[in-house]
Scaffold this active site. Sequence first.
Site, PDB file in Angstrom:
ATOM      1  N   CYS A 164       4.344   8.116  -0.670  1.00  9.86           N
ATOM      2  CA  CYS A 164       4.212   6.884  -1.450  1.00  9.86           C
ATOM      3  C   CYS A 164       4.104   5.741  -0.454  1.00  9.86           C
ATOM      4  O   CYS A 164       3.447   5.878   0.564  1.00  9.86           O
ATOM      5  CB  CYS A 164       5.384   6.725  -2.409  1.00  9.86           C
ATOM      6  SG  CYS A 164       7.011   6.723  -1.588  1.00  9.86           S
ATOM      7  N   ARG A 197      -3.237   0.281  -5.474  1.00  9.57           N
ATOM      8  CA  ARG A 197      -2.804   0.395  -4.077  1.00  9.57           C
ATOM      9  C   ARG A 197      -3.481   1.593  -3.425  1.00  9.57           C
ATOM     10  O   ARG A 197      -3.929   1.515  -2.277  1.00  9.57           O
ATOM     11  CB  ARG A 197      -1.288   0.510  -3.991  1.00  9.57           C
ATOM     12  CG  ARG A 197      -0.545  -0.744  -4.400  1.00  9.57           C
ATOM     13  CD  ARG A 197       0.951  -0.577  -4.282  1.00  9.57           C
ATOM     14  NE  ARG A 197       1.379  -0.476  -2.889  1.00  9.57           N
ATOM     15  CZ  ARG A 197       2.580  -0.083  -2.501  1.00  9.57           C
ATOM     16  NH1 ARG A 197       3.481   0.279  -3.400  1.00  9.57           N
ATOM     17  NH2 ARG A 197       2.892  -0.020  -1.216  1.00  9.57           N
TER      18      ARG A 197
END
Length: 278
Positions: free
Chosen positions: A234, A178
């Site tokens: 995050c 990611r």
Amino acid sequence: MENIVSQNWLLGQIGDANIVIVDCRFALGQPESGRENYEKDHIAGSVYVDLEKDLSGAKMAHGGRHPLPDLGAFSILAGNLGIDGTKTVVAYDDQGGAMASRLWWMLKFLGHSEVYVLDQGYTAWKAAGYPVTAEVPAVFSRTFSPKVHRSMLASMDEVKDKLGRPGTVLVDSREERRYLGLEEPIDAVAGHIPSARNYFWKGVLGESGAWLSAAEQERRFAGLRDAEEIIVYCGSGVTACPNVLALSEAGFENVKLYSGSWSDWISYEDNPIAKGEE
């Protein structure tokens, strides 16, 4: 370790009126599963909080997928859980400490110093034969008086203003694929905030699922020693919290959470996006 308590330690505190144990179990994509699991069984004496109903606010155009809750409402909730300035809080989950760390961060942010995360989580506690129950404890409401530590929080504008600034380091807590922008299963845009370094949050744990020692956390973050300020993010501001906790364990002091995180960052069309290694 300063922020993690062992199962044996907590076992010795069961029934202590000065301890508030909080079950934070929650599964993304299965929002009711945490409370359902709590109702089946939980650590004796523990109360329950829900990531999306209690530890997050309503989603809006900006702020990310799990924006911080209204601080007044959260303070009332904390009081209703029996938390005030005299109580020691121990949080646990079954997600490697991610959800428990969110509660840890929230209480620290609001000035409550005596808050800890249980090592290894609920399944390990139950497997060890420690006391569990389906009984919901009677809770006597208290007055929780927040004292906001604004220095623990970074806004989107602050992150943007500090991009490339010497001494400020961004830490991306998501999985490497990611971060690299190779895949994005949750948010609308792939990639990362320019200049961010990748420290996947599950690296705070060892192979057994226990938290690394303070010395091991220090070695893990050795590459950040020259940083004057660390801003952690995050996808939505939840799994960044274990890294914030681990950085605290490693002795870093000027650590901030970008609570909106990647899902907030990409909600602003003009914000730059990077892919690949930094």
